[in-house]
Design an enzyme around this catalytic site. Sequence first.
Site, short mmCIF file in Angstrom:
data_model
loop_
_atom_site.label_atom_id
_atom_site.label_comp_id
_atom_site.label_asym_id
_atom_site.label_seq_id
_atom_site.Cartn_x
_atom_site.Cartn_y
_atom_site.Cartn_z
N ASP A 62 -5.22 -9.94 0.15
CA ASP A 62 -4.66 -10.54 1.35
C ASP A 62 -4.31 -9.49 2.40
O ASP A 62 -4.34 -8.29 2.13
CB ASP A 62 -3.40 -11.34 1.00
CG ASP A 62 -3.73 -12.67 0.34
OD1 ASP A 62 -4.88 -13.13 0.46
OD2 ASP A 62 -2.83 -13.25 -0.31
N TYR A 126 -3.59 -4.67 -11.21
CA TYR A 126 -2.78 -4.63 -10.00
C TYR A 126 -1.47 -3.92 -10.28
O TYR A 126 -0.87 -4.06 -11.35
CB TYR A 126 -2.49 -6.04 -9.49
CG TYR A 126 -3.63 -6.67 -8.74
CD1 TYR A 126 -3.75 -6.53 -7.36
CD2 TYR A 126 -4.60 -7.42 -9.41
CE1 TYR A 126 -4.80 -7.11 -6.66
CE2 TYR A 126 -5.66 -8.01 -8.71
CZ TYR A 126 -5.74 -7.84 -7.34
OH TYR A 126 -6.79 -8.41 -6.66
#
Length: 394
Positions: A62, A126
Amino acid sequence: MGAGSVRARYLVYFQYLGTDFNGVAAVRGAQHAIGVQNYLEEAAERLNSVVPVKFTISSRTDAGVHALSNAAHLDVQRRSGLPPFSPEVLMEALNTHLRHPAIRVLQAFRVPSHFHARHAATSRTYLYRLVTGCRRPDQLPVFERNRCWALRADCLDVAAMREAAQHLLGTHDFRAFQSAGSPATSPVRTLRRASVSPDPAGSPFVLPEESRRLRFWSLEFESQSFLYRQVRRMTSVLVAVGLGALMPAQVKGIVESQDPLGRHQSRVAPAHGLFLKAVLYEGFESTARRSQVTPDTQQGQGSRGTLGPAAGRSQLCTPPCITHGPRQAPRLLSAWTCHKSPPARVGCQWWGAGDKRKHRKARHPNSLWWFLLEINTPGAHPPISWEPRSRNKK
């Protein structure tokens, strides 16, 4: 395809700071927002491919999310009679023509024509960075802004967060942590690893008198794939546990509820604290994973296979120097390599003063801090290719 014209497929690793971008995916049309992919494809236009070069991104991030190592594949078709670019030439050409200083290509590999960067990935990791003790925004060092989630609390209950993370491990229906707009056909995912750990060294940008107040924490999640905003929602829930707003056992109930609109799981952690750390594929290791191999464990590791017949054998970057390097595993946020390492580095800079080139240091592909220093330094130029020094030069 013309006679003698060969279309070659490449896998490239690249990193970026997501602050200035509307995500990694390209933004089409006349819009002010722009994605990392737009800059990559603009740089690829200078390759003079017969067909336009399009990047197929492995992991979409994002707006505001960073990447230490993302991946993509692309096809380059040169004119008839011209051989395909070597991976090294492709990497250097892309870095040369990239117009944004917050993007850098790390590595390139030749892969089979059927290889797909998104579908072939076997693991994605992540990293989410937190800092506690930051009661006001101006208490955070400027180099750390937009790089972590600043919490006003003085500490976190790490033991409770680790207990809560155990309820997330394994195969579950994670729709409780899925945001609207996800293209996934199934909410079932397998979370292989969820870790919560304090960073004992903190941040190199924190002044000594501030180090007692500001404490940094890292959350890591590994899976083959994630749902839309799943990592940021899970982070928000674990932070709620660390702050005492949730009990660890309640996390199990949140998973079983499959309700994405619940009080705690509907909250999404800020994008600027999230980093895509690594994307792995069957048969070889990425830059991020290989940079964490210690000198002691490296000696016992055998050679792993390649993506295809003879694919990438000569292109794999040599691991950090174990003869002259430190005797400990390089940390994620402060990795140096020895200047005597073989000429397989993805980039380096002259960090010495004046003509004292002996102080030249090679920047490690996964070194976030030196990447930050370079793009935040006025007049900094893109990384240059590693060239062995002549032995006759004094």
